[in-house]
Design an enzyme around this catalytic site. Structure first.
Site, PDB file in Angstrom:
ATOM      1  N   CYS A  13       3.255 -33.054 -61.044  1.00 21.44           N
ATOM      2  CA  CYS A  13       2.283 -31.970 -60.867  1.00 21.44           C
ATOM      3  C   CYS A  13       2.933 -30.724 -60.284  1.00 21.44           C
ATOM      4  O   CYS A  13       2.315 -29.665 -60.258  1.00 21.44           O
ATOM      5  CB  CYS A  13       1.138 -32.415 -59.964  1.00 21.44           C
ATOM      6  SG  CYS A  13       0.305 -33.857 -60.634  1.00 21.44           S
TER       7      CYS A  13
ATOM      8  N   HIS B 183      -6.824 -28.843 -63.619  1.00 21.63           N
ATOM      9  CA  HIS B 183      -5.436 -29.139 -63.265  1.00 21.63           C
ATOM     10  C   HIS B 183      -4.696 -29.766 -64.438  1.00 21.63           C
ATOM     11  O   HIS B 183      -4.487 -30.971 -64.474  1.00 21.63           O
ATOM     12  CB  HIS B 183      -5.428 -30.058 -62.031  1.00 21.63           C
ATOM     13  CG  HIS B 183      -4.085 -30.554 -61.632  1.00 21.63           C
ATOM     14  ND1 HIS B 183      -2.952 -29.771 -61.675  1.00 21.63           N
ATOM     15  CD2 HIS B 183      -3.679 -31.779 -61.172  1.00 21.63           C
ATOM     16  CE1 HIS B 183      -1.916 -30.494 -61.262  1.00 21.63           C
ATOM     17  NE2 HIS B 183      -2.324 -31.711 -60.971  1.00 21.63           N
TER      18      HIS B 183
ATOM     19  N   CYS C 125       1.453 -30.978 -54.053  1.00 23.63           N
ATOM     20  CA  CYS C 125       1.827 -32.386 -54.028  1.00 23.63           C
ATOM     21  C   CYS C 125       2.133 -32.831 -55.451  1.00 23.63           C
ATOM     22  O   CYS C 125       1.653 -32.242 -56.409  1.00 23.63           O
ATOM     23  CB  CYS C 125       0.694 -33.228 -53.445  1.00 23.63           C
ATOM     24  SG  CYS C 125      -0.869 -32.998 -54.317  1.00 23.63           S
TER      25      CYS C 125
END
Lengths: 448, 422
Positions: B89, B377, B408
């Site tokens: 990510c 996302h 994160c």
């Protein structure tokens, strides 16, 4: 495409409609192309502006055939254009000289040929002014009688204008760029332009702002002006951003997602241009909307949105960009182009709001032009007639077929026809053309 | 010779829920669209850019050269080189760091960082036994030998394997991991729903202001972020059932990010290149850090950014108070809340080897135009969404304004960076 439309355009349908008298419309010559056949040059009363301008254009000319005898003489083969210098024509008997020139020429003119008459703006005694107006009647009628995509144009040239002032105009009219401009008359003033030949890329390195550039006529304007060398700032509302980006990338310009009705629209355009270290040579106020309803069904909201987008927004933007203190504003010697419409000039059922806004644009350019003359900024408008776009493609088929044939060229124009006319007005050497509304309508039967 | 690496601007597609309006678009399509919008905004058609770095978390094997192929499909000069990077990510931020570092070293003068993910275009693979069978059949010499291996195929082998976002070493999904962290740090449901509602409200306000007019280009007729619920509220979010952490869990579909499709890009350059090309300069990339925690050993999976931020701030001699704006990627509302708690936890920070706790922040400086809960996302794209957004916000606040990005990532990792308005 509906079943009826498919049938109409099938080979059988075409054969049937041809028998019924609906001819296949002529294919128009377009782009920076000259007539195939010779350009015939004539003068009435000894004016030499046309011949000097033709020399500047670098095109050879031939002597005219004149109808003086009993039997009408012919050219023997097709001619490409007839250019008549009638700048010295002030007497009724000189109109006969024009007839004698036109008769053989109209018969011999090639497909997409050109009949161009140069005259003076109405002035002088009563007869001279009557003759000036008579030329307009002749021009309009010749436009309607010409076939095969040939067009007629009357150019009113100021007495002290020189070949340098006329070269871009005569070049535009003779070339294929003016394909859908027919039966029109406009003015060319004296602007003391250098005697330069016609430029191939007149907008080289110049920044041109085009609003409503994501599709249709706006996208064609961006493409055509980029071909002529312009650096394009392509503007459209944020929801049209995807198509806008594609246009900007195609023409190597930049995309600015902006609603032109935003209060800060002018400043945002200026800061976009200033950021790139440029000033604006020209802005083309192409963005526009329709909210069609018969007047009895038109409420305040429908009225306001059309006038806001089509007229008020560009006035606010102009005010910011024309302020010499604005970084990234319009440079002296710049160009402002509005888009009027034959609907505005002639009126159109169901379009009171639109007609108001578009006739308003015509009024606006006439008002702005003299005020900006001191800064050599020209202000003009084009008035498209029926142009083949996604928007007009949604008009029901039968109605559309009637609209597109209701002009002297029996067809709809293409977006690029509007774009070419705008490109001509943006040309730095079109300095003498200001305050004009040029119709790109194939001499639409309505709209004067 | 070193240079300043500056953010010139960015462009992304709107983000949308997986299986939604972009369901038919591939990673390649999305990344190309984001690049083309960037090219149009900055007039880069036909330009050779120093390098383009982007990546995707869920990637087909055929997309081994995804970014280069997208560059070739875009309006950029085909002489523009590209590479794929992947940092889960954190990919979109890691590509920014990679490009910025090259610019700072003078290896390139301009570059594009990006990321894309389409959970609609996820690679579906075959089971291991079926793959072995296919390979055996493929290498067989006779027709009979070619058919024979298929006798061993069982129905269960034919089930396609969809990719999952479970941690290979713990077998837990990211949400399940975060549920443990949420409980351990005592994060309440109310706090999470408040953060989620604020994210939606901030994003909606930014759209209304036209803030994204020069950051987003519509794609496939979608003009704005499709996950955004401008009218959501703490009350509405409170009605949702728990999605992670069992029936008493506090994490719901409302305070966790949705699986999303989208692509984002950021244009970076040396200050010299930006000036020579008349490009805007929003903010410079000051520093960056990546850290990791031992999540198989029991550490909180998504708290990697705490050590990363701590080490970077110590190196720069900065404190949290020095930042005008802070962007913490909202993987889950509770990730943001635990990160904030951990920054203010003396023992936890010392346990990471830091000199002490980082302290607290004014929440008015956090994710001021919304973040992943409201935007969505698409894994690899998020970093490249945040960088231009923050750079623009800092630029609006004036030169010298500083911003901190904390992201994160899977594998117990965290990627952080500092931007400063020029």
């Amino acid at each position: 495409m509906g079943a009826l439309e498919k049938a109409f355009y099938s080979p059988v349908g075409k054969a049937v409609s041809a028998k019924a008298g609906l001819k296949e419309p002529p294919r128009l010559r377009r782009g920076r192309t000259w007539p195939d056949g010779p350009i015939v040059l004539a003068s009435i009363g000894g004016g030499d502006l046309a011949s000097r301008t033709m020399r500047l254009l670098g095109r050879a000319t031939e002597e005219p055939v004149v109808d003086e005898g009993e039997s009408a003489p012919g050219y023997g083969s097709r001619i490409g254009a007839l250019v008549v210098d009638a700048t010295a024509a002030t007497r009724i008997d000189q109109l006969e000289e024009l007839r004698a020139l036109l008769r053989p020429a109209v018969r011999a003119i090639e497909r997409s040929g050109r009949i161009v008459v140069l005259a003076r703006p109405a002035a002088g005694d009563w007869e001279a002014q009557a003759v000036a107006r008579a030329l307009d009647g002749i021009n309009r009628t010749v436009g309607k009688e010409l076939r095969g995509g040939a067009t007629a144009t009357l150019l009113e040239v100021a007495p002290d204008a020189g070949p340098g002032d006329l070269v871009s105009t005569l070049g535009f009219v003779l070339q294929g760029r003016s394909a859908f401009v027919d039966g029109q008359r406009w003015h060319v003033d004296a602007a003391n332009q250098a005697q330069d030949p016609l430029a191939e890329r007149p907008l080289d390195g110049r920044t041109i702002v085009v609003t409503g550039a994501a599709r249709g006529i706006g996208a064609a304007i961006a493409r055509t002006l980029a071909r002529d060398g312009a650096r394009i700032v392509a503007i459209d509302i944020p929801p049209a951003g995807e198509a806008l980006a594609a246009v900007a990338n195609e023409v190597g310009g930049t995309a600015l997602q902006l609603d032109i009705t935003a209060a800060d629209a002018g400043l945002r355009i200026a800061s976009h241009v200033a950021q790139r270290g440029e000033r604006i040579h020209g802005i083309v106020h192409n963005a526009g909307i329709t909210r069609d309803k018969m007047l009895v069904n038109t409420d305040a909201q429908r009225w306001a949105s059309v006038l806001e987008v089509n007229l008020a927004a560009q006035m606010r933007i102009n005010e910011v960009l024309l302020d010499p203190a604005t970084a990234g504003g319009i440079e002296d010697g710049g160009r402002v182009i509005g888009i009027a419409s034959t609907s505005g000039l002639a009126g159109n059922k169901g379009q009171t709001n639109y007609a108001a806004s578009k006739a308003g644009v015509a009024g606006l350019v006439a008002a702005m032009a003299p005020d900006l003359a001191a800064r050599a900024i020209t202000v003009n408008a084009v008035a498209p007639g029926f142009i083949e776009t996604e928007m007009t493609g949604r008009i029901p088929f039968v109605q559309r077929e009637v609209f597109r044939r209701s002009n002297s060229l029996s067809q709809g124009g293409r977006p690029e026809d509007v774009a070419e006319t705008i490109g001509y007005l943006l040309d730095p050497s079109s300095q003498g053309v200001t305050g004009q509304v040029i119709r790109v309508c194939g001499q639409n039967l309505v709209g004067a | 010779m070193t240079h300043n690496a500056v953010v010139v601007g960015g462009n992304r597609t709107p983000f949308a829920k997986a299986g939604g309006p972009f369901a038919q678009a591939s990673n390649h399509d999305l990344l190309t669209a984001a690049l083309d919008g960037l090219v149009a905004r900055f007039g880069l058609a036909g330009e050779r850019i120093g390098e383009v770095a982007a990546g995707a978390v869920l990637k087909h094997p055929k997309d081994f050269n995804l970014t280069r192929e997208a560059v070739l499909s875009s309006a950029l000069s085909p002489a523009t080189p590209a590479c794929d990077l992947q940092q889960a990510c954190g990919t979109g931020l890691e590509t920014t760091i990679y490009i910025a570092n090259k610019i700072r070293l003078g290896q390139i003068e301009s570059g594009i960082a990006g990321g894309v993910d389409s959970t609609s275009d996820a690679p579906i693979t075959v089971s291991d036994p079926l793959r072995r069978t296919l390979l055996k059949a493929n290498s067989a010499r006779s027709a009979m030998d070619r058919i024979k291996p298929f006798a061993s195929v069982r129905p269960s082998h034919l089930k396609p394997q969809a990719p999952s976002v479970t941690e290979p070493r713990t077998g837990l999904s990211m949400g399940e991991h975060q549920a443990l962290t949420t409980e351990r740090w005592g994060i309440s449901r109310e706090e999470q729903d408040e953060l989620a509602a604020a994210s939606h409200h901030h994003l909606a306000a930014a759209w209304d202001d036209g803030f994204f007019d020069d950051l987003v280009t519509p794609y496939l007729r979608v003009a704005g972020d499709a996950i955004l619920r401008a009218d959501t509220s703490v009350e509405k979010l409170a009605k949702l059932r728990p999605a992670f952490g069992g029936e008493h869990g506090t994490m719901t579909a409302g305070n966790s990010t949705a699986l999303s499709d989208g692509a984002a890009t950021a244009l970076l350059a040396s200050e010299e290149w930006a000036a020579a090309h008349h490009m805007p300069v929003l903010a410079k990339v000051v520093d960056a850090e990546v850290a990791a925690v031992d999540h198989p050993g029991g550490d909180d999976l998504l708290l990697g950014p705490v050590a990363a931020a701590g080490r970077m701030l110590e190196r720069q001699g900065l404190t949290l108070d020095d930042f005008d704006l802070i962007e913490i990627h909202e993987a889950f509302a509770s990730t943001v809340l635990t990160t904030l708690k951990a920054w203010d936890d003396e023992d936890y920070c010392r346990g990471l080897g830091l000199d002490g706790k980082l302290g607290t922040i004014d929440r008015a400086r956090l994710n001021v135009t919304g973040s992943s809960l409201a935007v969505g996302h698409p894994f690899a794209a998020t970093g490249a969404r945040i960088v231009p957004t923050l750079a623009k916000l800092l630029h609006q606040r004036g030169a010298g304004s500083k911003g901190l990005i904390s992201m994160c990532a899977a594998g117990g990792q965290g990627v952080v960076a500092i931007l400063e308005a020029v």
